[in-house]
Scaffold this active site. Sequence first.
Site, PDB file in Angstrom:
ATOM      1  CG  HIS A  54      37.031 -32.301 -12.847  1.00  0.00           C
ATOM      2  ND1 HIS A  54      37.080 -30.356 -13.608  1.00  0.00           N
ATOM      3  CD2 HIS A  54      36.329 -30.985 -11.417  1.00  0.00           C
ATOM      4  CE1 HIS A  54      37.033 -29.050 -12.946  1.00  0.00           C
ATOM      5  NE2 HIS A  54      36.423 -29.917 -12.160  1.00  0.00           N
ATOM      6  CG  PHE A  57      36.578 -37.122  -3.089  1.00  0.00           C
ATOM      7  CD1 PHE A  57      35.680 -37.266  -4.448  1.00  0.00           C
ATOM      8  CD2 PHE A  57      36.666 -38.824  -3.767  1.00  0.00           C
ATOM      9  CE1 PHE A  57      34.775 -38.345  -5.406  1.00  0.00           C
ATOM     10  CE2 PHE A  57      36.587 -39.413  -4.328  1.00  0.00           C
ATOM     11  CZ  PHE A  57      35.417 -39.691  -4.934  1.00  0.00           C
ATOM     12  NE  ARG A  58      33.238 -29.838  -2.156  1.00  0.00           N
ATOM     13  CZ  ARG A  58      33.085 -29.511  -2.847  1.00  0.00           C
ATOM     14  NH1 ARG A  58      34.517 -28.757  -3.080  1.00  0.00           N
ATOM     15  NH2 ARG A  58      32.199 -28.676  -3.781  1.00  0.00           N
ATOM     16  CG  ASN A  88      38.536 -26.374  -5.219  1.00  0.00           C
ATOM     17  OD1 ASN A  88      38.918 -27.846  -5.458  1.00  0.00           O
ATOM     18  ND2 ASN A  88      37.311 -25.754  -5.202  1.00  0.00           N
ATOM     19  CG  HIS A 172      37.330 -22.860 -13.304  1.00  0.00           C
ATOM     20  ND1 HIS A 172      36.513 -23.459 -12.525  1.00  0.00           N
ATOM     21  CD2 HIS A 172      36.722 -21.134 -13.887  1.00  0.00           C
ATOM     22  CE1 HIS A 172      35.178 -21.967 -12.778  1.00  0.00           C
ATOM     23  NE2 HIS A 172      35.569 -21.790 -12.942  1.00  0.00           N
ATOM     24  CG  ASP A 299      33.282 -29.424 -11.045  1.00  0.00           C
ATOM     25  OD1 ASP A 299      33.454 -29.558 -10.520  1.00  0.00           O
ATOM     26  OD2 ASP A 299      33.065 -28.046 -11.758  1.00  0.00           O
ATOM     27  CG  HIS A 303      28.306 -27.064  -1.742  1.00  0.00           C
ATOM     28  ND1 HIS A 303      30.045 -26.641  -1.336  1.00  0.00           N
ATOM     29  CD2 HIS A 303      28.183 -27.170  -3.249  1.00  0.00           C
ATOM     30  CE1 HIS A 303      30.577 -26.781  -1.661  1.00  0.00           C
ATOM     31  NE2 HIS A 303      29.995 -26.264  -3.032  1.00  0.00           N
TER      32      HIS A 303
END
Length: 433
Positions: A54, A57-58, A88, A172, A299, A303
């Site tokens: 989980h 890596f954006r 996401n 989730h 997870d 940021h």
Amino acid sequence: MLITGAELPDGRVRDVRTDEGRIAEIEDSLHSLPDEETVDADGLTLLPGAIDAHVHFRQPGHGHKETWATGSRSAAAGGVTTVVDQPNTSPPTVDGAAFDEKAEFAENAAVNYGINGGVNDEWDPDSLLARPVFALGEVFLADSTGEMGIDEALFEDALAAAAEAGIPVTVHAEDADLFDESASGTDAGGAGRDADADLWSQYRTAEAEIAAVEAACEAARGAGVEIHVAHTSTPEAADHADDAGMTTEVTPHHLLLSRDDLDELGTFGRMNPPLRSEARREELYERVADGTVDMVATDHAPHTAAEKEAGLWDAPSGVPGVETMLPLLLAEVRDGGLTLERVRDLVASNPAERFGLAEKGRVEVGYDADLTLVDLDDAEPIRADALHTKCDWTPFEGREAVFPELTVVDGEIVYDGRVGDRFTVGVGTNVRA
């Protein structure tokens, strides 16, 4: 490659030879072959590489927070040899074209990887599931980063599609109807570490998770699917999933942090699901230690510090963790909270078994040579400026941890901490391809 004198998780000291990406021999003593690379592991422990089921890596869309190159280097430096990226991103990984776009970024990875497919109102299961999708999910039953929360009907459609495709479903589980709206928007004081982040735990209640896990398990049984519950934060949810025959993961932050830490962390401790009470954290730790919980996954949701410095109701949710997961768990071994074999199972053997990675997760002949060497006597405090993620902070600043000396993927050294931080990038492959 020949690794000599390594202690295995069960206490045996052995020489281990790798060849063509696999573990070829494990013996009391092996002689080096001509031109064979040899690693002296005297005094070190050899573990199977961790599988982090989980991560976020954006890329695509938010490369200022993390990239596949930086995130996978961070993984390698933390002893993680396989990562599973969640959907996401921007665009979300909900169709074949978005999967292909993400796969191009993943070619920069230093470790092996899987790419999960996502579900929203615009998903295209036909094109998405024609790709080598690792799993479906995380399927969001409440909005989190990326606003991909879905309703019950779409969840049931997703379960049916996954069952037909023969792939796992990761969930989730939070029920937004059980969020405490009286806490929402309450004056949380200042920004960043000055914010009253306990309000976030009050808002996204423990009951919201427990009820969502119960409902998700019931829907899964109806569809004939065994779901995997992501980032379980309550012992009650872990117990219910276990009783229902489903699997669960717990993050290092839910395992080791609680609402008691929020005075110090502020918005840097805001995540979904949120931190729980110290009493619940202790009970969840017991579930991890006794085998009720199947695995630990991070997870990893980076940021920037500047983004987290906002007020509580505006700050993004999520914390980094891919590099510190195994080191923190090894510190727990040193302190007596967990056994080394339990840690091996939590981060390697069990994730491999749950997600069908039959040749990963063990130091045994014939298994993939995904390995990490650690010195259990060499603990050091975690420092954000020494980590390799693009994210420039950690919720575990100052905590003791045991970082790897060396990480090997498919028989190739991808991280060497013995000679300074040396990485080999772009060698990772899609484990489903």
